[in-house]
Design an enzyme around this catalytic site. Sequence first.
Site, mmCIF file in Angstrom:
data_model
loop_
_atom_site.group_PDB
_atom_site.id
_atom_site.type_symbol
_atom_site.label_atom_id
_atom_site.label_comp_id
_atom_site.label_asym_id
_atom_site.label_seq_id
_atom_site.Cartn_x
_atom_site.Cartn_y
_atom_site.Cartn_z
ATOM 1 N N GLU A 276 54.782 -53.803 -29.101
ATOM 2 C CA GLU A 276 54.814 -55.264 -29.183
ATOM 3 C C GLU A 276 56.255 -55.692 -28.973
ATOM 4 O OE1 GLU A 276 54.088 -58.996 -32.199
ATOM 5 O OE2 GLU A 276 52.936 -57.159 -32.535
ATOM 6 N N CYS A 310 58.839 -63.063 -33.224
ATOM 7 C CA CYS A 310 58.554 -62.852 -31.798
ATOM 8 C C CYS A 310 57.444 -63.757 -31.296
ATOM 9 C CB CYS A 310 58.216 -61.390 -31.535
ATOM 10 S SG CYS A 310 56.847 -60.763 -32.523
#
Length: 468
Positions: A276, A310
């Site tokens: 990720e 994020c």
Amino acid sequence: MASLLCSALWERNTLEKAHNFLTTWKFFPLVLENYVSNTFTSSSDFENIPSFNPQTGQLYAHVPLSTPAAVDSAVLAAEAAFKTWSKTTRAERSKYLQRIGALIQENRELFAVWESIDQGKTLERGRVEVDRAVSNFSYFSTYILHEESSVRMIDGVALTYEHRSPAGVFALISPWNMPLYLLTWKIAPCLAFGCTAVAKPSEVTSMTAFLLAEVIRQAELPSGVLNIVFGDGATTGSALVKHPKVKGISFTGGTATGIQIRKDTAAYIYKHLSLELGGKNPTLVFADVDLEKAVATAAMAAFENQGEICLCGSRIYVQSTIYETFVKQFTSLISENYKLRSKVGAVVSLQHYQKIRSYLLLAEKERGTFELGSIPGEHPKAGYWIEPTILTGIATNSKIMREEIFGPVVTIAPFEGEEEAIGLANDNPNGLASVLLTRDGARMRRVGERIEAGLVWVNCWLVRELGT
């Protein structure tokens, strides 16, 4: 045996107690220790990485730079434990996860306090993330008790079905922005499904992983099932992902590091990879929204955890008919409600402070408009504080628009219709997530399904279903 430092920290569960401890502990700065085979191991033979309190800029801890040999010991411990752990019943593994979650919950304030000190986030934000860590364990403790599978008949002569078995030892590498939450987000499912692990938190924010090791000890998890090693990416992380006995890697962090992990593991065709990476995420605001709710959602998506998530919506695109009104109301809400030290914490490090500052200098050079915020000083003297910044008038091809800043900085730009909005949203290689704000049910699908992002939130943000 409990670590001497862990035992001392365990009673420092308020900011006042923690700050007093940091001024009186005779072995200052604090020295963290690896946790391998249910034992805290001395780091006296390792080099140390300095760790700073972002809110003061002062050194407060040393993080051991674990060597490849130390990593090897942890992996071998996890491999040995896998032989037994993989054969335990789901009910038994569920009980261990529930016990770990309960211990974190009992020590909620302790974890929140040290997360705030270590990462720079506000105490309230720290509490939210501790609660999420508890949820990670509670969710997967029950998820594994209910299993679904697929069965297919072939020409009436054979029955095929899926059977999933524990894979082995996993390397779990977490980032510095939400340390406990994201580390436990990896640990909980890994252990739940019968795998064992070597976890490595970011060297920038390692404190709550150290405290988590004590929780694991108190929960009496079998030896070697979870091991925690500290260190940087170049030495410790690299040795971990390259280890031939590591069967899988879960990494959350920067894109460049993710690319390096793929290169380093290319020859190990059997390794499972979950990466990720960075996000430069769009928030699309259409004219039919409830403006007050849309402003609040966009604000949270932009500035929660001082923009160090994020999944933050750092590119806001607003339909032109409401653009000026939105900018005015958005700026007013941020100015009134997102105050430094109360709602917005310090950014994580001096290096990151300088990175964010470089983008603000670029915004000034490109003649962008600072609707709110300013360029912070080059040499911060009392912590790494950057006030929330709202930029308009930034070109779509600017680095400010295209690269992940990962801080309390957001851009706002107008669009005319759906096609332009979709084009702007997709005009970025970092499509991790997105936010779509509209009341039009047909548009939710028409636009949402064309956004090139791993997640599309509609009229909300950061709502997670852990099983997806």
